[in-house]
Design a protein around this motif. Structure first.
Motif, PDB file in Angstrom:
ATOM      1  N   THR A 127       0.808  -1.222   0.000  1.00  0.00           N
ATOM      2  CA  THR A 127       0.000   0.000   0.000  1.00  0.00           C
ATOM      3  C   THR A 127       0.838   1.266   0.000  1.00  0.00           C
ATOM      4  O   THR A 127       0.349   2.340  -0.325  1.00  0.00           O
ATOM      5  CB  THR A 127      -0.953   0.027   1.214  1.00  0.00           C
ATOM      6  OG1 THR A 127      -0.175  -0.050   2.409  1.00  0.00           O
ATOM      7  CG2 THR A 127      -1.945  -1.122   1.155  1.00  0.00           C
ATOM      8  N   ILE A 128       2.089   1.137   0.356  1.00  0.00           N
ATOM      9  CA  ILE A 128       2.957   2.320   0.363  1.00  0.00           C
ATOM     10  C   ILE A 128       3.099   2.879  -1.045  1.00  0.00           C
ATOM     11  O   ILE A 128       3.097   4.089  -1.257  1.00  0.00           O
ATOM     12  CB  ILE A 128       4.345   1.981   0.956  1.00  0.00           C
ATOM     13  CG1 ILE A 128       4.208   1.563   2.422  1.00  0.00           C
ATOM     14  CG2 ILE A 128       5.310   3.151   0.801  1.00  0.00           C
ATOM     15  CD1 ILE A 128       5.458   0.937   2.997  1.00  0.00           C
ATOM     16  N   LEU A 129       3.210   2.001  -2.025  1.00  0.00           N
ATOM     17  CA  LEU A 129       3.463   2.417  -3.390  1.00  0.00           C
ATOM     18  C   LEU A 129       2.191   2.649  -4.208  1.00  0.00           C
ATOM     19  O   LEU A 129       2.278   3.094  -5.346  1.00  0.00           O
ATOM     20  CB  LEU A 129       4.363   1.403  -4.106  1.00  0.00           C
ATOM     21  CG  LEU A 129       5.761   1.252  -3.510  1.00  0.00           C
ATOM     22  CD1 LEU A 129       6.515   0.135  -4.197  1.00  0.00           C
ATOM     23  CD2 LEU A 129       6.522   2.567  -3.625  1.00  0.00           C
ATOM     24  N   VAL A 130       1.047   2.367  -3.632  1.00  0.00           N
ATOM     25  CA  VAL A 130      -0.218   2.602  -4.336  1.00  0.00           C
ATOM     26  C   VAL A 130      -0.772   3.945  -3.872  1.00  0.00           C
ATOM     27  O   VAL A 130      -0.926   4.152  -2.670  1.00  0.00           O
ATOM     28  CB  VAL A 130      -1.224   1.467  -4.050  1.00  0.00           C
ATOM     29  CG1 VAL A 130      -2.555   1.739  -4.726  1.00  0.00           C
ATOM     30  CG2 VAL A 130      -0.656   0.137  -4.500  1.00  0.00           C
ATOM     31  N   PRO A 132      -3.065   6.783  -2.488  1.00  0.00           N
ATOM     32  CA  PRO A 132      -4.286   6.675  -1.670  1.00  0.00           C
ATOM     33  C   PRO A 132      -5.527   6.844  -2.559  1.00  0.00           C
ATOM     34  O   PRO A 132      -5.550   7.657  -3.469  1.00  0.00           O
ATOM     35  CB  PRO A 132      -4.159   7.827  -0.691  1.00  0.00           C
ATOM     36  CG  PRO A 132      -2.714   8.210  -0.684  1.00  0.00           C
ATOM     37  CD  PRO A 132      -2.176   7.830  -2.033  1.00  0.00           C
ATOM     38  N   GLY A 133      -6.502   6.025  -2.295  1.00  0.00           N
ATOM     39  CA  GLY A 133      -7.747   6.124  -3.043  1.00  0.00           C
ATOM     40  C   GLY A 133      -7.739   5.353  -4.355  1.00  0.00           C
ATOM     41  O   GLY A 133      -8.744   5.314  -5.063  1.00  0.00           O
ATOM     42  N   ALA A 134      -6.612   4.742  -4.698  1.00  0.00           N
ATOM     43  CA  ALA A 134      -6.552   3.973  -5.941  1.00  0.00           C
ATOM     44  C   ALA A 134      -7.403   2.715  -5.743  1.00  0.00           C
ATOM     45  O   ALA A 134      -7.364   2.081  -4.709  1.00  0.00           O
ATOM     46  CB  ALA A 134      -5.127   3.593  -6.287  1.00  0.00           C
TER      47      ALA A 134
END
Length: 137
Positions: A127-130, A132-134
């Motif tokens: 989730t660090i590389l995605v 937010p809200g994706a």
């Protein structure tokens, strides 16, 4: 002067000197009766120029273009100025890209510091590389 002497005087290797000759940066020197390369003394200054130009970030092709002008009897100052301006522009663009990347990485570092791995869903890779809200597919 023989290739070993030139290598020592210039701080380069004999292999590099032969490469520079092959690449058109050094003119082929005359040969001794025994077939050895016999470089003129002024070759040391030419090699110092090549090393300085490389230190300024010029490519071997760009350096060769300067040498062709000089060897043709022309002062290469205008050409060198153009090359320097182009190189400086390249560096400025690259610095801007690196600055943008640094800011993105700082944001990711803040997100990483605030991320609890226990809160990651099984479907998440990281989730660090995605952003937010994706949405998940």
């Amino acid at each position: 002067m023989r290739i070993g002497e030139l290598a020592e005087a210039s701080g380069l290797t004999a292999k590099t000197l032969r490469f520079y000759e092959q690449a058109g940066l050094l003119p082929a020197p005359p040969r001794t009766p025994g077939g050895y390369r016999d470089y003129p003394d002024h070759t040391v200054a030419r090699l110092a120029f090549i090393r300085g130009a490389q230190g300024a970030g010029l490519s071997l092709a760009e350096i060769r273009s300067v040498l062709v002008l000089r060897d043709g009897g022309q002062a290469p100052c205008a050409h060198v100025t153009t090359l320097i301006d182009q190189r400086l522009g390249d560096i400025e663009r690259r610095l801007a890209e690196l600055s943008k990347t640094r800011e993105e990485l700082r944001g990711l570092a803040r997100r990483a510091a605030a991320t609890d791995p226990a809160g990651c869903a099984e479907d998440d890779i990281c989730t660090i590389l995605v952003p937010p809200g994706a949405s998940h597919p």
